[in-house]
Design a protein around this motif. Structure first.
Motif, mmCIF file in Angstrom:
data_model
loop_
_atom_site.group_PDB
_atom_site.id
_atom_site.type_symbol
_atom_site.label_atom_id
_atom_site.label_comp_id
_atom_site.label_asym_id
_atom_site.label_seq_id
_atom_site.Cartn_x
_atom_site.Cartn_y
_atom_site.Cartn_z
ATOM 1 N N THR B 2 9.176 3.483 21.479
ATOM 2 C CA THR B 2 8.281 4.309 20.669
ATOM 3 C C THR B 2 7.634 3.460 19.581
ATOM 4 O O THR B 2 8.098 2.372 19.267
ATOM 5 N N GLY B 3 6.610 4.001 19.014
ATOM 6 C CA GLY B 3 5.805 3.223 18.061
ATOM 7 C C GLY B 3 6.342 3.215 16.658
ATOM 8 O O GLY B 3 5.663 3.601 15.731
ATOM 9 N N VAL B 4 7.606 2.813 16.472
ATOM 10 C CA VAL B 4 8.121 2.758 15.106
ATOM 11 C C VAL B 4 7.717 1.424 14.493
ATOM 12 O O VAL B 4 7.434 0.456 15.201
ATOM 13 N N ASP B 5 7.677 1.403 13.167
ATOM 14 C CA ASP B 5 7.290 0.171 12.479
ATOM 15 C C ASP B 5 8.494 -0.765 12.417
ATOM 16 O O ASP B 5 9.055 -1.011 11.352
ATOM 17 N N ASP B 6 8.939 -1.240 13.582
ATOM 18 C CA ASP B 6 10.108 -2.120 13.574
ATOM 19 C C ASP B 6 9.676 -3.525 13.146
ATOM 20 O O ASP B 6 8.510 -3.779 12.863
ATOM 21 N N LEU B 7 10.649 -4.413 13.116
ATOM 22 C CA LEU B 7 10.373 -5.744 12.550
ATOM 23 C C LEU B 7 9.485 -6.583 13.470
ATOM 24 O O LEU B 7 8.939 -7.595 13.031
ATOM 25 N N ASP B 8 9.348 -6.173 14.746
ATOM 26 C CA ASP B 8 8.440 -6.898 15.627
ATOM 27 C C ASP B 8 7.000 -6.460 15.414
ATOM 28 O O ASP B 8 6.101 -7.270 15.322
ATOM 29 N N ARG B 9 6.825 -5.139 15.323
ATOM 30 C CA ARG B 9 5.459 -4.610 15.134
ATOM 31 C C ARG B 9 4.930 -4.911 13.745
ATOM 32 O O ARG B 9 3.763 -5.209 13.562
ATOM 33 N N MET B 10 5.772 -4.759 12.783
ATOM 34 C CA MET B 10 5.353 -5.000 11.415
ATOM 35 C C MET B 10 6.384 -5.924 10.763
ATOM 36 O O MET B 10 7.356 -5.466 10.186
ATOM 37 N N PRO B 11 6.193 -7.231 10.901
ATOM 38 C CA PRO B 11 7.216 -8.171 10.442
ATOM 39 C C PRO B 11 7.489 -8.014 8.954
ATOM 40 O O PRO B 11 6.629 -7.600 8.200
ATOM 41 N N ALA B 12 8.731 -8.335 8.576
ATOM 42 C CA ALA B 12 9.096 -8.281 7.175
ATOM 43 C C ALA B 12 8.337 -9.360 6.423
ATOM 44 O O ALA B 12 7.924 -10.359 6.991
ATOM 45 N N GLU B 13 8.161 -9.115 5.136
ATOM 46 C CA GLU B 13 7.432 -10.098 4.348
ATOM 47 C C GLU B 13 8.371 -11.184 3.830
ATOM 48 O O GLU B 13 8.025 -12.353 3.806
ATOM 49 N N GLU B 349 17.849 2.210 18.367
ATOM 50 C CA GLU B 349 16.587 2.819 17.916
ATOM 51 C C GLU B 349 16.623 3.066 16.406
ATOM 52 O O GLU B 349 15.665 2.798 15.694
ATOM 53 N N GLN B 350 17.780 3.547 15.922
ATOM 54 C CA GLN B 350 17.906 3.777 14.473
ATOM 55 C C GLN B 350 17.773 2.467 13.703
ATOM 56 O O GLN B 350 17.131 2.402 12.674
ATOM 57 N N PHE B 351 18.421 1.414 14.247
ATOM 58 C CA PHE B 351 18.346 0.106 13.561
ATOM 59 C C PHE B 351 16.911 -0.390 13.523
ATOM 60 O O PHE B 351 16.434 -0.885 12.511
ATOM 61 N N ARG B 352 16.224 -0.249 14.626
ATOM 62 C CA ARG B 352 14.836 -0.723 14.687
ATOM 63 C C ARG B 352 13.971 0.056 13.705
ATOM 64 O O ARG B 352 13.196 -0.497 12.959
ATOM 65 N N ARG B 353 14.160 1.368 13.762
ATOM 66 C CA ARG B 353 13.363 2.241 12.899
ATOM 67 C C ARG B 353 13.568 1.874 11.428
ATOM 68 O O ARG B 353 12.652 1.918 10.625
ATOM 69 N N ARG B 354 14.810 1.517 11.095
ATOM 70 C CA ARG B 354 15.121 1.219 9.692
ATOM 71 C C ARG B 354 15.056 -0.270 9.376
ATOM 72 O O ARG B 354 15.492 -0.686 8.319
ATOM 73 N N ARG B 355 14.588 -1.052 10.322
ATOM 74 C CA ARG B 355 14.342 -2.481 10.098
ATOM 75 C C ARG B 355 15.623 -3.226 9.715
ATOM 76 O O ARG B 355 15.658 -3.970 8.742
ATOM 77 N N VAL B 356 16.706 -2.980 10.515
ATOM 78 C CA VAL B 356 17.996 -3.595 10.222
ATOM 79 C C VAL B 356 18.161 -4.874 11.048
ATOM 80 O O VAL B 356 17.848 -4.901 12.238
ATOM 81 N N VAL B 357 18.651 -5.946 10.412
ATOM 82 C CA VAL B 357 19.112 -7.132 11.137
ATOM 83 C C VAL B 357 20.481 -7.491 10.607
ATOM 84 O O VAL B 357 20.790 -7.230 9.445
ATOM 85 N N GLY B 358 21.314 -8.115 11.452
ATOM 86 C CA GLY B 358 22.647 -8.460 10.958
ATOM 87 C C GLY B 358 23.573 -8.736 12.130
ATOM 88 O O GLY B 358 23.126 -9.127 13.208
ATOM 89 N N PHE B 359 24.864 -8.459 11.925
ATOM 90 C CA PHE B 359 25.787 -8.753 13.011
ATOM 91 C C PHE B 359 26.971 -7.791 13.019
ATOM 92 O O PHE B 359 27.186 -7.031 12.069
ATOM 93 N N SER B 360 27.736 -7.842 14.140
ATOM 94 C CA SER B 360 28.927 -7.014 14.265
ATOM 95 C C SER B 360 30.112 -7.795 13.729
ATOM 96 O O SER B 360 30.344 -8.938 14.125
ATOM 97 N N THR B 361 30.853 -7.173 12.796
ATOM 98 C CA THR B 361 31.857 -7.895 12.016
ATOM 99 C C THR B 361 33.264 -7.539 12.439
ATOM 100 O O THR B 361 33.505 -6.575 13.172
ATOM 101 N N TYR B 362 34.175 -8.322 11.889
ATOM 102 C CA TYR B 362 35.607 -7.985 11.980
ATOM 103 C C TYR B 362 36.062 -7.327 10.681
ATOM 104 O O TYR B 362 37.250 -7.183 10.442
ATOM 105 N N GLY B 363 35.149 -6.959 9.854
ATOM 106 C CA GLY B 363 35.498 -6.311 8.587
ATOM 107 C C GLY B 363 34.324 -6.452 7.634
ATOM 108 O O GLY B 363 33.513 -7.352 7.796
ATOM 109 N N GLU B 364 34.224 -5.504 6.708
ATOM 110 C CA GLU B 364 33.066 -5.518 5.828
ATOM 111 C C GLU B 364 33.521 -5.571 4.380
ATOM 112 O O GLU B 364 34.571 -5.047 4.033
#
Lengths: 747, 389
Positions: B2-13, B349-364
């Motif tokens: 879908t046409g969400v403003d993800d980081l590919d369509r609208m790169p972060a500054e 889809e939620q991550f893309r929509r909210r422009r999230v990048v990161g990784f899966s951890t063993y603890g936060e």
């Protein structure tokens, strides 16, 4: 918590372990431990506090950030303004300079280069006064306009503190004009603007010249166009401008009308050739001049030899010259004469008309007087006629009465057959005459101005009943079915006349009805009762309807029936006097409906009057004890005799006290009490009733006998309950009243 | 898509992203380098998939990007501009214009020298003062198998004082063998990496989980706190008792079961997840965060995970604008649960929509504590006037 399926021993063992672990932990809670979990716990506890602090800090930083960005914006704005100022100065069309604290701060190229000889001087720091001085001495300035600049300098140096703004115009040698404006700004700086106004000045100049030329041209054109002869002269009386008409009207030759010709010469020419014929000798030109010099307007009328009238006016001009106008007023003069003649003619006509009108008015007055006399005569004649009729009718009736008496005697004595028939006819003739005279008597009475009516309230029923009784024989004789619908309505009218009217209408209906029936009935129309008389007779045509109320008018085919047509005439007159509207609806061949509208009234006390007429009087048999109280001995005696003749036992008394004593002697209350209202010594009949009723302790039926008007007792009667009988007492009524009052007791 | 403003369509500054799915470390690094050719980074964060050998990668980095400042760690999965991934080498280049960075490597961390950590941190904070108009934050990447994050966080809190710290523990897929942090082209075991960032962006931290406590309670009756090892629960062997409580045979216990049936500890009104890592020995359970003897645990019950993700990520800036990007640390147990429920696509889809990048951890790490089975993130917002157009 523990698996309940396990054996109890196992469960107990586990519970012990749980308890131990919990206790151990509870104990360790008080140690200042460095274990990972306790650190986690303390961190959690701190978490809230730290979070709070972080938020505060963020807000503070935010505020700081905003402040610094605002500062940045302000700085940018300042830079932009400075840039804009520089741009604006370059872009300006005129010279511009700003003096701060009297020294030149900035200026643009135009300002520097305006006066090339002082250009080197114009550098930042130049004093304002020095600048003005330098301008003043510049050789590029037009020397003719020095005065202007001097004034400007004065303005700027001498009065500067008070002045916020001054402006003057500089003229350069090459006919270039500049407006030089100095403005003291709010911050105490002086802004100088040099605006080139050469174009405006030149345009103004051109425009002015053009306007002057145009006006002169207009003036000439206007002069030439006028029917007026116009000529202007300078202050030295030399001709300046004139139009052709001027020469024409005054008959002055062209050579004399050249520019520069003296006024005197023209005057001389006119006089010498005797062009103008002036009443009253020569004109006083010298006098004219003096008047014109004083600023007055001179006006004089002349006649030319050929009969033309001329108005000459001389008027001073602003430059001390003067203007002479000559106007042809021939037409006006003639018109004025004509008008005057017309006015005179008209005046004569009006005078004549006025005279005639007065004659007419006199005649009218005479006619009025005559009319008045005629009217008086007519009125007198009418009155005397009425009087005569009344007297005549009355006097006529007497002999007729006598004649009828003799006729009745004659009827008995005539034995000869045939003669009886004659006598009988004679008798009928006299009866006709009698009724005719009776009608005439009525009419004359209604026509006489002082006709008297006795207006009362009464029940319509009795009137209708009377009519029915009177006319039933007539109807029967003619084979007409006469029906009268009874009514219990009460009306306000004259009972005698109303009865007469209804009677006449019914007689009329019977007369004009060959067969069928006559119906009398009443309808309620709001606050009136409409008494209607219907018949199935011959009917009345439209044109006859208005006529039939006149005397001696009868419908065409009335035949040999009696009556002279006076009946409806009486109805019309009586109802007109009583204000009872009379209506007629009729269709020839279908029958007619006559109606009279009579005002409705409230029902009165019917019982007193009605019952006696309804009850047949029984002789004797009045087996009652009647107490009579009457102060007049004769009357008491008469009353006693009457009552005793009816069979009553009478107790006679002359006062309340006596009556009371009498009643106590007998020991029983009377069956009825008849008391005169007016007794001696302030005693009265009502008092008697009260006293006796109080003594007897019972409502003794009572009748008050009084000479006073009955209605005075109505209120009291309601209160005390008694009947009232008016004096003189009619025995029939008395008897009926006694019967009625006592019946209730007997029954 | 879908046409969400993800980081590919609208790169972060403020950051530029690069990702490579190559199996060979050298190839992957080359791709990263190419993608970031135009970037002028202050530093690069590199999140490493478990299938790439860290030694190979370190060599490739030294060769291909010798001058770049690179930090990072091994992971149990990545969140790229496409959402959840398992085998992507993800590089986040933080623009020089917006960021400055300083770092400390704490090694060894098992055991942690609290005094050392505090003093080093304090020194760094004082040597790296914030420029007016900019704000500082710290990121912590720790060895996910060190079992020391709780203590480490306490020490860092003391040293950083007001500076907020966010972080994730390095992972190793689902292998639990070697978790490393990357600094200056070298991978380190038994270490923690602290980054002190200064930025002109505004940022806000976020953290949420999706559990609520049930009435099912249990008591730790025997444990080895240092090893986060629980041997007995309710007086029974730990694994056996846990299996009984979650109604699963012991033999079927797995990371997925652990993910869906976490145990919670109560602190005041808050419950924190104590995630179970794996079965230890016969009946022991190792945890991913601190435990203790006599601890009262409750079984947790999951809420709608996508819904909590959606509402948790719904942050906006002062002017109501969407974030420039969100740096996210998402527990691998969440990813397991999401995958088992077939919701991976929706979560991505939620991550893309909210422009999230990161990784899966063993603890936060968030707000000074080490937690499990949560999502921790930092949302960055453009400064006023820097909005694109």
């Amino acid at each position: 918590m523990i698996d309940p399926d396990e054996p109890y021993e196992a469960q107990i063992a586990k519970q012990a372990k749980i308890i131990e672990a919990l206790i151990n932990r509870a104990e360790r809670a008080h140690e200042v431990g460095g274990s990972a979990y306790s650190l986690f716990e303390s961190a959690i506890a701190l978490q809230a506090k730290v979070w709070e602090k972080t938020k505060d800090l963020e807000e503070a930083l935010d505020t700081l950030g905003r402040a610094s960005s605002e500062l940045e914006i302000a700085y940018e704005t300042q830079e932009r303004i400075q840039r804009n100022l520089a741009d604006a100065m370059v872009a300006m069309e005129g010279g511009f300079a700003l003096f701060s604290e009297d020294r030149l701060q900035v200026c643009n190229a135009q300002f520097r280069e305006l006066l090339p000889d002082i250009e080197p001087l114009i550098k930042p720091g130049l004093e304002f006064d020095d600048y003005l001085a330098a301008v003043n001495t510049s050789k590029y300035l037009n020397p003719d306009e020095n005065g202007v600049l001097g004034r400007a300098q004065l303005l700027m140096t001498g009065q500067r503190p008070g002045r916020r703004f001054s402006s003057f115009v500089m003229v350069l040698r090459n006919d270039r004009w500049f407006q030089f404006s100095c403005r003291l700004t709010s911050s105490g700086n002086i802004a100088v603007l040099q605006t080139e106004v050469t174009d405006i000045v030149r345009e103004n100049r051109r425009e002015k010249n053009r306007l002057i030329d145009q006006q002169a041209h207009f003036l000439h054109a206007a002069f030439d166009h006028m029917s007026l002869g116009i000529c202007t002269f300078s202050s030295t009386s030399e001709l300046l401008i004139r139009n052709e008409r001027f020469g024409e009207l005054l008959g002055v030759p062209l050579p004399l009308l050249k520019k520069g010709t003296r006024f005197q010469r023209i005057v001389e020419h006119v006089e010498r050739h005797e062009i103008l014929d002036r009443k009253g000798g020569r004109s006083d030109f010298a006098g004219w001049f003096r008047a014109v010099r004083r600023g007055e307007t001179v006006q004089e009328r002349f006649r030319r030899r050929d009969g033309m009238s001329l108005d000459i006016r001389i008027h001073s001009l602003p430059d001390d010259g003067f203007i002479v106008s000559v106007m042809d007023v021939t037409a006006e003069t003639q018109a004025a004469a004509l008008l005057e003649q017309r006015v005179q003619e008209r005046t004569v006509e009006l005078t004549e008309a006025n005279r005639l009108l007065q004659i007419h008015a006199d005649e009218q007055r005479k006619i009025e007087a005559a009319l008045r006399q005629a009217k008086e005569a007519a009125e007198a004649a009418h009155t005397s006629k009425t009087r005569f009729l009344a007297a005549a009718s009355h006097d006529l009736l007497q002999p007729i009465n006598a004649a009828k008496l003799y006729l009745s005697m004659l009827t008995e004595r005539v034995g000869e057959p045939g003669a009886g028939e004659v006598v009988s006819r004679l008798n009928r003739s006299f009866t006709s005459i009698e009724s005719l005279l009776q009608a005439l008597l009525d009419i004359s009475r209604l026509d006489s101005s002082g006709a008297e009516f006795n207006i009362t309230s009464f029940e319509l029923g009795s009137v209708l009943q009377g009519v029915a009784e009177d006319l039933a024989p007539l109807a029967t004789e003619k084979g007409i079915d006469l029906r009268i619908v009874p009514s219990t309505r009460w009306v306000t009218s004259d009972q005698r006349y109303l009865m007469r009217c209804i009677q006449n209408l019914v007689v009329n209906a019977i007369q004009y009805t060959e067969h069928g029936r006559v119906l009398v009935g009443c309808r309620l129309r709001r606050n009136r009762v409409r008494i209607e008389v219907w018949d199935t007779g011959i009917g009345i045509s439209q044109e006859d309807q208005a006529r039939i109320f006149n005397e001696f008018t009868r419908a065409g085919r009335a035949g040999k029936s009696t009556g002279m047509g006076l009946g409806l005439s009486i109805v019309e007159r009586a109802c007109r006097h009583l204000d009872h509207p009379v209506r007629l609806v009729s269709e020839p061949g279908q029958g007619s409906v006559f109606s009279i509208d009579v005002p409705l009234s409230v029902p009165g006390r019917a019982s007193v009057r009605e019952n006696p007429t309804m009850e047949p009087i029984a002789d004797g048999g009045l087996d009652l004890i009647v107490m009579v109280v009457e102060n007049d001995a004769d009357e008491l005696d008469a009353m006693t005799q009457i009552l005793e003749s009816w069979g009553a036992s009478v107790l006679a008394a002359s006062s309340t006290a006596e009556a009371a004593a009498l009643m106590q002697d007998i020991g029983t209350a009377p069956d009825i009490l008849l008391a005169d209202y007016q007794l001696d010594d302030g005693d009265n009949g009502i008092e008697t009733i009260r006293t006796l009723r109080a003594l007897a302790g019972a409502e003794i039926p009572a009748v008050i006998i009084s000479a006073n008007r009955q209605r005075d007792f109505v209120r009291l009667g309601d209160e005390v309950s008694f009947a009232v009988l008016a004096k003189p007492v009619q025995p029939v009524r008395l008897r009926a009243l006694i019967d009625w009052k006592t019946r209730a007791r007997v029954a | 898509m879908t046409g969400v403003d993800d980081l590919d369509r609208m790169p972060a500054e403020a950051v530029q992203l690069a990702a490579s799915r190559a199996e060979d470390a050298a190839v992957a690094v080359a791709e990263i380098r190419r993608q970031l050719a135009s970037a002028k980074p202050s530093f690069i964060l590199l999140f490493v998939p478990h299938r790439l050998q860290s030694d190979d990668l370190a060599g490739a980095l030294r060769r291909s990007l010798p001058d770049a400042v690179i930090f990072g760690c091994t992971t149990a999965g990545q969140i790229t501009s496409r959402g959840y991934e398992d085998h992507a080498l993800l590089a986040i280049a933080f623009a020089r214009h917006h960021f400055r960075v300083a770092s400390i490597l704490f090694k060894p961390i098992s055991p942690v020298s609290i005094a050392d950590v505090v003093s080093k941190t304090e020194r760094l904070v004082s040597q790296f003062p914030a420029t007016p108009g900019r704000k500082r934050l710290a990121l912590i990447f720790a060895d996910g198998l060190s079992k020391q994050e709780d203590i480490l966080m306490s020490a860092l809190e003391a040293g950083l004082k007001d500076i907020p710290v966010f972080g994730g523990s390095a992972g190793d897929g689902l292998r639990f063998e070697r978790t490393q942090v990357l600094r200056n082209g070298e991978f380190h075991n038994n270490a923690a990496l602290l980054l002190l960032l200064e930025t002109d962006l505004s940022f806000t931290g976020l953290g949420f989980d999706h559990f609520q406590p049930t009435e099912q309670r249990m008591v730790v009756t025997r444990a080895v706190p240092e090893e986060r090892l629980v041997l007995e629960i309710n007086g029974s062997p730990a694994a056996q008792e846990y299996a009984r409580l979650v109604k699963v045979p012991v033999a079927e216990l797995s990371p997925t079961i652990f993910a869906e049936n976490p145990v919670l500890v109560r602190n005041g009104n808050l419950y924190h997840v104590r995630a179970i890592q794996q079965i230890h020995g016969e009946h022991g359970l190792t945890f991913l965060s601190a435990i203790d003897d006599g601890l009262l645990l409750r079984l947790g019950r999951g809420k709608e995970i996508i819904r909590t993700l959606e509402t948790g990520l719904a942050v906006s800036g002062e002017r109501g604008e969407a974030p420039d990007f969100i740096l996210g640390f998402d527990c691998y147990l969440r990813k397991l649960e999401i995958a088992r429920k077939g919701l991976a696509g929706e979560a991505s889809e939620q991550f893309r929509r909210r422009r999230v990048v990161g990784f899966s951890t063993y603890g936060e790490q968030h707000l000074g504590v080490h937690v499990n089975q949560t999502f921790v993130g930092v949302a960055f917002f453009r400064r006023k006037g820097d909005a694109p157009l």
